[in-house]
Design a protein around this motif. Structure first.
Motif, PDB file in Angstrom:
ATOM      1  N   ARG A   7      33.324  31.213  27.519  1.00 31.60           N
ATOM      2  CA  ARG A   7      32.778  32.538  27.231  1.00 31.60           C
ATOM      3  C   ARG A   7      31.314  32.679  27.613  1.00 31.60           C
ATOM      4  O   ARG A   7      30.908  33.710  28.125  1.00 31.60           O
ATOM      5  CB  ARG A   7      33.014  32.924  25.774  1.00 31.60           C
ATOM      6  N   ARG A   8      30.504  31.648  27.382  1.00 26.32           N
ATOM      7  CA  ARG A   8      29.076  31.736  27.729  1.00 26.32           C
ATOM      8  C   ARG A   8      28.890  31.868  29.234  1.00 26.32           C
ATOM      9  O   ARG A   8      28.101  32.680  29.701  1.00 26.32           O
ATOM     10  CB  ARG A   8      28.325  30.502  27.224  1.00 26.32           C
ATOM     11  N   GLU A   9      29.605  31.043  29.992  1.00 22.37           N
ATOM     12  CA  GLU A   9      29.489  31.074  31.444  1.00 22.37           C
ATOM     13  C   GLU A   9      29.986  32.408  32.010  1.00 22.37           C
ATOM     14  O   GLU A   9      29.379  32.968  32.917  1.00 22.37           O
ATOM     15  CB  GLU A   9      30.276  29.918  32.073  1.00 22.37           C
ATOM     16  N   LEU A  10      31.079  32.906  31.445  1.00 17.53           N
ATOM     17  CA  LEU A  10      31.623  34.184  31.899  1.00 17.53           C
ATOM     18  C   LEU A  10      30.672  35.325  31.567  1.00 17.53           C
ATOM     19  O   LEU A  10      30.429  36.204  32.408  1.00 17.53           O
ATOM     20  CB  LEU A  10      33.006  34.424  31.279  1.00 17.53           C
ATOM     21  N   ARG A  11      30.129  35.319  30.365  1.00 21.14           N
ATOM     22  CA  ARG A  11      29.179  36.355  29.948  1.00 21.14           C
ATOM     23  C   ARG A  11      27.918  36.322  30.805  1.00 21.14           C
ATOM     24  O   ARG A  11      27.360  37.359  31.147  1.00 21.14           O
ATOM     25  CB  ARG A  11      28.817  36.172  28.476  1.00 21.14           C
ATOM     26  N   ALA A  12      27.475  35.107  31.160  1.00 13.41           N
ATOM     27  CA  ALA A  12      26.262  34.944  31.973  1.00 13.41           C
ATOM     28  C   ALA A  12      26.518  35.259  33.450  1.00 13.41           C
ATOM     29  O   ALA A  12      25.574  35.333  34.233  1.00 13.41           O
ATOM     30  CB  ALA A  12      25.721  33.526  31.825  1.00 13.41           C
ATOM     31  N   GLY A  13      27.774  35.415  33.831  1.00  9.45           N
ATOM     32  CA  GLY A  13      28.097  35.736  35.217  1.00  9.45           C
ATOM     33  C   GLY A  13      28.022  34.558  36.166  1.00  9.45           C
ATOM     34  O   GLY A  13      27.904  34.742  37.377  1.00  9.45           O
ATOM     35  N   ARG A  14      28.094  33.334  35.632  1.00  5.08           N
ATOM     36  CA  ARG A  14      28.071  32.151  36.514  1.00  5.08           C
ATOM     37  C   ARG A  14      29.277  32.145  37.442  1.00  5.08           C
ATOM     38  O   ARG A  14      29.193  31.686  38.567  1.00  5.08           O
ATOM     39  CB  ARG A  14      28.072  30.857  35.699  1.00  5.08           C
ATOM     40  N   PHE A  15      30.400  32.612  36.941  1.00  2.00           N
ATOM     41  CA  PHE A  15      31.621  32.721  37.726  1.00  2.00           C
ATOM     42  C   PHE A  15      32.554  33.679  37.011  1.00  2.00           C
ATOM     43  O   PHE A  15      32.315  34.062  35.876  1.00  2.00           O
ATOM     44  CB  PHE A  15      32.292  31.347  37.927  1.00  2.00           C
ATOM     45  N   GLU A  16      33.606  34.064  37.709  1.00  5.31           N
ATOM     46  CA  GLU A  16      34.667  34.874  37.118  1.00  5.31           C
ATOM     47  C   GLU A  16      35.909  34.003  37.023  1.00  5.31           C
ATOM     48  O   GLU A  16      36.051  33.037  37.770  1.00  5.31           O
ATOM     49  CB  GLU A  16      34.977  36.086  38.000  1.00  5.31           C
ATOM     50  N   MET A  17      36.790  34.346  36.091  1.00  5.70           N
ATOM     51  CA  MET A  17      38.069  33.656  35.986  1.00  5.70           C
ATOM     52  C   MET A  17      39.177  34.689  36.090  1.00  5.70           C
ATOM     53  O   MET A  17      39.087  35.759  35.499  1.00  5.70           O
ATOM     54  CB  MET A  17      38.203  32.937  34.641  1.00  5.70           C
ATOM     55  N   ALA A  18      40.184  34.332  36.853  1.00  6.96           N
ATOM     56  CA  ALA A  18      41.392  35.147  36.935  1.00  6.96           C
ATOM     57  C   ALA A  18      42.537  34.284  36.442  1.00  6.96           C
ATOM     58  O   ALA A  18      42.486  33.050  36.533  1.00  6.96           O
ATOM     59  CB  ALA A  18      41.641  35.600  38.367  1.00  6.96           C
ATOM     60  N   PHE A  19      43.554  34.936  35.929  1.00  7.60           N
ATOM     61  CA  PHE A  19      44.686  34.218  35.349  1.00  7.60           C
ATOM     62  C   PHE A  19      45.977  34.721  35.953  1.00  7.60           C
ATOM     63  O   PHE A  19      46.195  35.922  36.069  1.00  7.60           O
ATOM     64  CB  PHE A  19      44.692  34.408  33.824  1.00  7.60           C
ATOM     65  N   ALA A  20      46.815  33.787  36.359  1.00  9.57           N
ATOM     66  CA  ALA A  20      48.144  34.100  36.870  1.00  9.57           C
ATOM     67  C   ALA A  20      49.141  33.418  35.944  1.00  9.57           C
ATOM     68  O   ALA A  20      48.954  32.272  35.559  1.00  9.57           O
ATOM     69  CB  ALA A  20      48.301  33.593  38.295  1.00  9.57           C
ATOM     70  N   HIS A  21      50.188  34.135  35.580  1.00 13.20           N
ATOM     71  CA  HIS A  21      51.162  33.608  34.629  1.00 13.20           C
ATOM     72  C   HIS A  21      52.446  33.124  35.305  1.00 13.20           C
ATOM     73  O   HIS A  21      53.419  32.806  34.627  1.00 13.20           O
ATOM     74  CB  HIS A  21      51.456  34.643  33.547  1.00 13.20           C
ATOM     75  N   SER A  22      52.406  33.071  36.638  1.00 14.39           N
ATOM     76  CA  SER A  22      53.522  32.491  37.400  1.00 14.39           C
ATOM     77  C   SER A  22      52.973  31.991  38.728  1.00 14.39           C
ATOM     78  O   SER A  22      51.897  32.414  39.180  1.00 14.39           O
ATOM     79  CB  SER A  22      54.611  33.534  37.662  1.00 14.39           C
ATOM     80  N   ALA A  23      53.724  31.119  39.354  1.00 16.76           N
ATOM     81  CA  ALA A  23      53.309  30.598  40.652  1.00 16.76           C
ATOM     82  C   ALA A  23      53.294  31.707  41.700  1.00 16.76           C
ATOM     83  O   ALA A  23      52.395  31.761  42.541  1.00 16.76           O
ATOM     84  CB  ALA A  23      54.236  29.459  41.071  1.00 16.76           C
ATOM     85  N   ALA A  24      54.266  32.611  41.634  1.00 20.85           N
ATOM     86  CA  ALA A  24      54.322  33.712  42.599  1.00 20.85           C
ATOM     87  C   ALA A  24      53.092  34.613  42.470  1.00 20.85           C
ATOM     88  O   ALA A  24      52.497  35.021  43.471  1.00 20.85           O
ATOM     89  CB  ALA A  24      55.599  34.519  42.394  1.00 20.85           C
ATOM     90  N   GLU A  25      52.706  34.903  41.245  1.00 17.75           N
ATOM     91  CA  GLU A  25      51.506  35.712  41.007  1.00 17.75           C
ATOM     92  C   GLU A  25      50.261  34.996  41.530  1.00 17.75           C
ATOM     93  O   GLU A  25      49.383  35.598  42.142  1.00 17.75           O
ATOM     94  CB  GLU A  25      51.370  35.994  39.505  1.00 17.75           C
ATOM     95  N   ALA A  26      50.198  33.693  41.321  1.00 18.29           N
ATOM     96  CA  ALA A  26      49.055  32.907  41.799  1.00 18.29           C
ATOM     97  C   ALA A  26      48.990  32.916  43.321  1.00 18.29           C
ATOM     98  O   ALA A  26      47.914  33.093  43.901  1.00 18.29           O
ATOM     99  CB  ALA A  26      49.159  31.476  41.287  1.00 18.29           C
ATOM    100  N   LEU A  27      50.124  32.735  43.968  1.00 13.85           N
ATOM    101  CA  LEU A  27      50.153  32.710  45.424  1.00 13.85           C
ATOM    102  C   LEU A  27      49.693  34.051  45.995  1.00 13.85           C
ATOM    103  O   LEU A  27      48.916  34.088  46.952  1.00 13.85           O
ATOM    104  CB  LEU A  27      51.556  32.357  45.923  1.00 13.85           C
ATOM    105  N   ALA A  28      50.128  35.140  45.401  1.00 14.17           N
ATOM    106  CA  ALA A  28      49.681  36.467  45.849  1.00 14.17           C
ATOM    107  C   ALA A  28      48.171  36.596  45.703  1.00 14.17           C
ATOM    108  O   ALA A  28      47.493  37.124  46.587  1.00 14.17           O
ATOM    109  CB  ALA A  28      50.398  37.563  45.055  1.00 14.17           C
ATOM    110  N   ARG A  29      47.638  36.100  44.620  1.00 16.41           N
ATOM    111  CA  ARG A  29      46.183  36.161  44.388  1.00 16.41           C
ATOM    112  C   ARG A  29      45.423  35.307  45.396  1.00 16.41           C
ATOM    113  O   ARG A  29      44.400  35.713  45.921  1.00 16.41           O
ATOM    114  CB  ARG A  29      45.883  35.719  42.952  1.00 16.41           C
TER     115      ARG A  29
END
Length: 132
Positions: free
Chosen positions: A23-45
């Motif tokens: 949460r601290r790193e995300l709030r500070a904007g050091r990086f963004e995180m994305a979440f995929a709940h399946s392999a197919a979704e991850a591959l599309a991303r």
């Protein structure tokens, strides 16, 4: 430079766990995180070239449908520049060998050691920023 870390896991509570831990790193904007709940979704991303620069992917191995081990070579083919670290509850030698042979840069066992993940993310961010 905006950078993105992709987390792939079919369990919805993993999303909240990662958001809480970083949460601290995300709030500070050091990086963004994305979440995929399946392999197919991850591959599309992974294949999408819009948005922040993808610098690292964490993927669970055991997921319904396409497994993380099946996803791994597809990600490596689409984005050979993106390191992949696999996550599993079963960190035996055979699994480690399969993961590394498939092109992953590492294997982390559950329960997740977030200090280890944080150190890996820091290494990736430092390599992008270069020496000060």
């Amino acid at each position: 430079m905006n950078v993105l870390i992709l987390v792939v896991d079919d369990e919805p509570d993993v999303t909240e766990l990662f958001r809480q831990q970083f949460r601290r790193e995300l709030r500070a904007g050091r990086f963004e995180m994305a979440f995929a709940h399946s392999a197919a979704e991850a591959l599309a991303r992974v294949e999408a070239s819009t948005g922040p620069s993808l610098i690292l992917m964490f993927s669970d191995i055991n997921m319904p449908g396409m497994t993380g081990l099946e996803l791994l070579p597809l990600v490596r083919a689409a984005r050979p520049d993106v390191p992949v670290i696999m996550i599993t509850a079963y960190g035996d030698a055979e699994t480690r060998d399969k993961v590394l042979a498939g092109g992953a840069v590492g294997l982390i066992t559950k329960p997740i050691d977030f200090a280890l993940l944080r150190a890996e993310i820091d290494r990736r961010l430092d390599s992008i920023a270069g020496p000060l």
